[in-house]
Design an enzyme around this catalytic site. Sequence first.
Site, PDB file in Angstrom:
ATOM      1  N   HIS A  31       0.877  -1.173   0.000  1.00 37.72           N
ATOM      2  CA  HIS A  31       0.000   0.000   0.000  1.00 37.72           C
ATOM      3  C   HIS A  31       0.919   1.230   0.000  1.00 37.72           C
ATOM      4  CE1 HIS A  31      -2.697   3.018   1.824  1.00 37.72           C
ATOM      5  NE2 HIS A  31      -3.711   2.240   1.472  1.00 37.72           N
ATOM      6  N   ASP A  65       3.152  -4.187   7.931  1.00 39.19           N
ATOM      7  CA  ASP A  65       1.914  -3.420   7.780  1.00 39.19           C
ATOM      8  C   ASP A  65       0.767  -4.420   7.959  1.00 39.19           C
ATOM      9  OD1 ASP A  65      -0.404  -2.306   6.831  1.00 39.19           O
ATOM     10  OD2 ASP A  65       0.459  -1.499   4.991  1.00 39.19           O
ATOM     11  N   GLN A  91      -4.540  -5.014   7.112  1.00 37.83           N
ATOM     12  CA  GLN A  91      -5.558  -5.944   6.613  1.00 37.83           C
ATOM     13  C   GLN A  91      -5.439  -7.327   7.259  1.00 37.83           C
ATOM     14  OE1 GLN A  91      -7.971  -4.975   4.643  1.00 37.83           O
ATOM     15  NE2 GLN A  91      -7.180  -3.030   3.873  1.00 37.83           N
ATOM     16  N   LYS A  97     -10.600  -0.422  10.641  1.00 40.03           N
ATOM     17  CA  LYS A  97     -10.778  -1.640   9.843  1.00 40.03           C
ATOM     18  C   LYS A  97     -11.142  -2.818  10.754  1.00 40.03           C
ATOM     19  CE  LYS A  97      -7.324  -0.191   6.429  1.00 40.03           C
ATOM     20  NZ  LYS A  97      -8.116   0.431   5.377  1.00 40.03           N
ATOM     21  N   CYS A 118      -4.903   2.451  -3.649  1.00 43.13           N
ATOM     22  CA  CYS A 118      -3.693   3.000  -3.026  1.00 43.13           C
ATOM     23  C   CYS A 118      -2.533   2.005  -3.113  1.00 43.13           C
ATOM     24  CB  CYS A 118      -3.932   3.404  -1.561  1.00 43.13           C
ATOM     25  SG  CYS A 118      -5.206   4.632  -1.377  1.00 43.13           S
TER      26      CYS A 118
HETATM   27  N1  C6P Z   1      -6.390   0.617   2.904  1.00 46.79           N
HETATM   28  C1  C6P Z   1      -8.224   0.216   1.369  1.00 46.79           C
HETATM   29  O1  C6P Z   1      -9.300   0.499   0.831  1.00 46.79           O
HETATM   30  P1  C6P Z   1      -4.976   4.032   7.119  1.00 46.79           P
HETATM   31  O2  C6P Z   1      -5.549   4.857   6.003  1.00 46.79           O
HETATM   32  O3  C6P Z   1      -3.760   4.676   7.724  1.00 46.79           O
HETATM   33  O4  C6P Z   1      -5.974   3.594   8.130  1.00 46.79           O
HETATM   34  O5  C6P Z   1      -4.494   2.649   6.439  1.00 46.79           O
HETATM   35  C2  C6P Z   1      -3.606   2.682   5.364  1.00 46.79           C
HETATM   36  C3  C6P Z   1      -3.367   1.303   4.859  1.00 46.79           C
HETATM   37  C4  C6P Z   1      -2.122   0.742   5.020  1.00 46.79           C
HETATM   38  N2  C6P Z   1      -1.868  -0.520   4.630  1.00 46.79           N
HETATM   39  C5  C6P Z   1      -2.805  -1.295   4.073  1.00 46.79           C
HETATM   40  C6  C6P Z   1      -2.482  -2.698   3.686  1.00 46.79           C
HETATM   41  C7  C6P Z   1      -4.095  -0.782   3.880  1.00 46.79           C
HETATM   42  O6  C6P Z   1      -5.021  -1.556   3.337  1.00 46.79           O
HETATM   43  C8  C6P Z   1      -4.383   0.552   4.262  1.00 46.79           C
HETATM   44  C9  C6P Z   1      -5.724   1.148   3.986  1.00 46.79           C
HETATM   45  C10 C6P Z   1      -7.715   1.064   2.513  1.00 46.79           C
HETATM   46  O7  C6P Z   1      -7.576  -0.744   1.007  1.00 46.79           O
HETATM   47  C11 C6P Z   1      -7.811   2.511   2.219  1.00 46.79           C
HETATM   48  S1  C6P Z   1      -6.696   3.013   0.947  1.00 46.79           S
END
Ligand code: C6P
Length: 415
Positions: free
Chosen positions: A132, A209, A212, A235, A373
Amino acid sequence: MPETTTDIPTKINWEEIRAQFPVLQQEVNGKKLVYLDNGASSQMPKSVSDRIDAYHKNEHANVHRGIHSLSQKATDAFEATRSKVRDFINAVSLEEIIYTTGTTDSINLVAQSYGRKNFKAGDEILVSEMEHHANIVPWQMIAEETGAKLKVIPMNDEGELIMDKFYELFSDKTKMVAVVHVSNALGTINPVEEIIAAAHKRNVPVLIDGAQAVPHSKVDVQALDADFYAFSAHKMCGPTGFGILYGKKDLLNAMPPYRGGGDMIDKVTFEKTTWNDLPHKFEAGTPPISAGVGLGAGIDFLNQIGMEAIAEREHELLEYATEKLNQIEGLKIVGTADKKASVISFLLDGIHPTDAGTILDQQGIAVRTGHHCAQPIMQHYEIPGTLRASISFYNNEEDIDRLVEGIELVKEFFG
Ligand code: C6P
């Protein structure tokens, strides 16, 4: 402090669990909502929104500051979440649980604090092709500042990391490995245990990271031996604006603060300032208190179901959906790794994902479209983006059937 109340029976009745999500009961565009965008943000059960509401009604004050009782109440509610997070991911101590505003913020913290202190010109940071942007850009920024370089672990067309290449990329210059646990765009579950063990043999720290992964499976940071592990509350049935950075205590202790301000200090004079102890050293200013309380309630909710049961149910729904979608002519699933979480990215022959997503929305079906993203993934497949259905334990087979019907309508619409 009011207790979080949920109503989950001992034997899991998934429809009763689903009923605890008020947002799922509504109609969108005249149709019952089918919410399949859980990868972007999960929905919130009533117990979590009730808990946040109760905090605002009965306990709100600033934290860690006041001698007065209400401030103490707010601090207790806010800090209770730290213990819940520690237990949820099996960290050793509360000092290892840093409150942030989300995964993005957590990774920026490590890049800016650990990276600025430890990287120098010529050093290498290993990331993967399926990251991401949150696990690419912060490293690029600190690389630019320090003269370090990014090296990229490639993936194959199934969306699996090519582990031979990972080993080949390692050198004496490698100073950090930063890899996603579960890809948000492909659903791939990466072999993070192997990656961490390999990096540690070479004394290189690893950031995972886990945005997910934490909401969908049991994550044990001690068993993984991760050095840093980042995730977001929104999430995992919690609110937006809150997240966690797990870090090993020794590493965190050796890192300088990331942001300066109130709460993160011990003593301030114009000549010199000294820092607060962990975890507060990294938590400057008034935090999102109610969001932190909400994450605690989210964890309670997930714990009452059990992460093993959640993973099992989501796997069942993933298999059901994969089989149904594979039967649709002209549909191609992007990301077919052996080990997958409940994310299905797909393309429809000759139909732009955005057009397809718009028609699905008209039928009350929420999926995400675009690059999610993760533009380098799209560059790998030479596509502008995909449609993505990301499934949660509160979805059901009927949601998947509605998606299939919706896709058939999209195909009809575009001839
Ligand atoms: N992915 C998706 O629709 P934040 O925005 O900081 O809570 O998370 C960022 C982020 C980082 N790593 C991974 C693997 C992610 O999936 C995400 C967020 C969302 O897939 C929004 S782009």
